[in-house]
Design a protein around this motif. Structure first.
Motif, PDB file in Angstrom:
ATOM      1  N   GLU A   1       0.845  -1.182   0.000  1.00 26.40           N
ATOM      2  CA  GLU A   1       0.000   0.000   0.000  1.00 26.40           C
ATOM      3  C   GLU A   1       0.884   1.236   0.000  1.00 26.40           C
ATOM      4  N   ARG A   2       0.493   2.220  -0.816  1.00 29.95           N
ATOM      5  CA  ARG A   2       1.298   3.431  -0.928  1.00 29.95           C
ATOM      6  C   ARG A   2       1.009   4.419   0.188  1.00 29.95           C
ATOM      7  N   GLY A   3      -0.224   4.507   0.633  1.00 25.48           N
ATOM      8  CA  GLY A   3      -0.570   5.414   1.717  1.00 25.48           C
ATOM      9  C   GLY A   3      -0.593   6.875   1.298  1.00 25.48           C
ATOM     10  N   ASP A   4      -0.735   7.132  -0.003  1.00 27.27           N
ATOM     11  CA  ASP A   4      -0.752   8.521  -0.476  1.00 27.27           C
ATOM     12  C   ASP A   4      -2.169   9.046  -0.705  1.00 27.27           C
ATOM     13  N   GLY A   5      -3.182   8.247  -0.375  1.00 25.21           N
ATOM     14  CA  GLY A   5      -4.565   8.688  -0.525  1.00 25.21           C
ATOM     15  C   GLY A   5      -5.129   8.480  -1.921  1.00 25.21           C
ATOM     16  N   ASP A   6      -4.322   8.087  -2.874  1.00 24.57           N
ATOM     17  CA  ASP A   6      -4.781   7.842  -4.239  1.00 24.57           C
ATOM     18  C   ASP A   6      -5.289   6.403  -4.324  1.00 24.57           C
TER      19      ASP A   6
ATOM     20  N   VAL B   1     -11.212  -6.345  -9.666  1.00 30.02           N
ATOM     21  CA  VAL B   1     -12.129  -7.072  -8.784  1.00 30.02           C
ATOM     22  C   VAL B   1     -11.460  -7.485  -7.477  1.00 30.02           C
ATOM     23  N   HIS B   2     -10.234  -8.022  -7.567  1.00 27.21           N
ATOM     24  CA  HIS B   2      -9.579  -8.613  -6.404  1.00 27.21           C
ATOM     25  C   HIS B   2      -8.387  -7.818  -5.875  1.00 27.21           C
ATOM     26  N   GLY B   3      -7.986  -6.757  -6.558  1.00 25.14           N
ATOM     27  CA  GLY B   3      -6.800  -6.003  -6.155  1.00 25.14           C
ATOM     28  C   GLY B   3      -7.031  -5.122  -4.937  1.00 25.14           C
ATOM     29  N   VAL B   4      -5.938  -4.587  -4.406  1.00 27.30           N
ATOM     30  CA  VAL B   4      -5.982  -3.717  -3.238  1.00 27.30           C
ATOM     31  C   VAL B   4      -5.945  -2.268  -3.732  1.00 27.30           C
ATOM     32  N   ALA B   5      -6.992  -1.498  -3.416  1.00 26.92           N
ATOM     33  CA  ALA B   5      -7.048  -0.099  -3.843  1.00 26.92           C
ATOM     34  C   ALA B   5      -5.933   0.693  -3.167  1.00 26.92           C
ATOM     35  N   GLY B   6      -5.292   1.572  -3.935  1.00 19.23           N
ATOM     36  CA  GLY B   6      -4.233   2.405  -3.388  1.00 19.23           C
ATOM     37  C   GLY B   6      -2.935   1.659  -3.140  1.00 19.23           C
ATOM     38  N   ALA B   7      -2.721   0.569  -3.871  1.00 19.57           N
ATOM     39  CA  ALA B   7      -1.520  -0.238  -3.653  1.00 19.57           C
ATOM     40  C   ALA B   7      -0.796  -0.486  -4.968  1.00 19.57           C
TER      41      ALA B   7
END
Length: 116
Positions: free
Chosen positions: A10-15, A51-57
């Motif tokens: 996870e990037r943690g940049d809010g995007d 579908v299965h990915g992690v948003a913002g990562a």
């Protein structure tokens, strides 16, 4: 997984955008084989990440030698399984970083306290 390694951070940049990186080393084969693997990974990523990915990562697929001739449906199932494992893992519960053996890096008796 036998055909690939999946890394997710996870990037943690809010995007909320998901990013994908694909790498296949020369150990796997020549340019034709490496490009074929990358094309297969791109198709799988387009199909499964929304579908299965992690948003913002950031998602990184690293090709393995066993994935060259692997059946496409089998690769799809393995990627779904890998993404499912990541989604069900509690936050912050990733695999701990590898540490080198303490025995190899421990000072020997001759080095400790010996005059230089």
């Amino acid at each position: 997984m036998p055909g690939f390694v999946l890394l997710v951070r996870e990037r943690g940049d809010g995007d909320p955008a998901m990013r994908i990186g694909i790498t296949v080393t020369k150990k796997i084969g020549g340019a034709v084989i490496r490009n074929r693997m990358k094309r297969r990974f791109r198709v799988l990523a387009r199909e499964l990440l929304p579908v299965h990915g992690v948003a913002g990562a950031d998602h990184v697929l690293i090709g393995r030698a066993e994935g060259v001739e692997r059946d496409f449906a089998l690769l799809r199932g393995e990627l779904e399984k890998a993404l499912g494992k990541i989604l069900t893992r509690p936050e912050g519960q990733g695999r701990p970083p590898r540490r080198k053996s303490d025995a190899r890096h421990a000072p020997t008796a001759a080095k400790v306290g010996s005059p230089a």
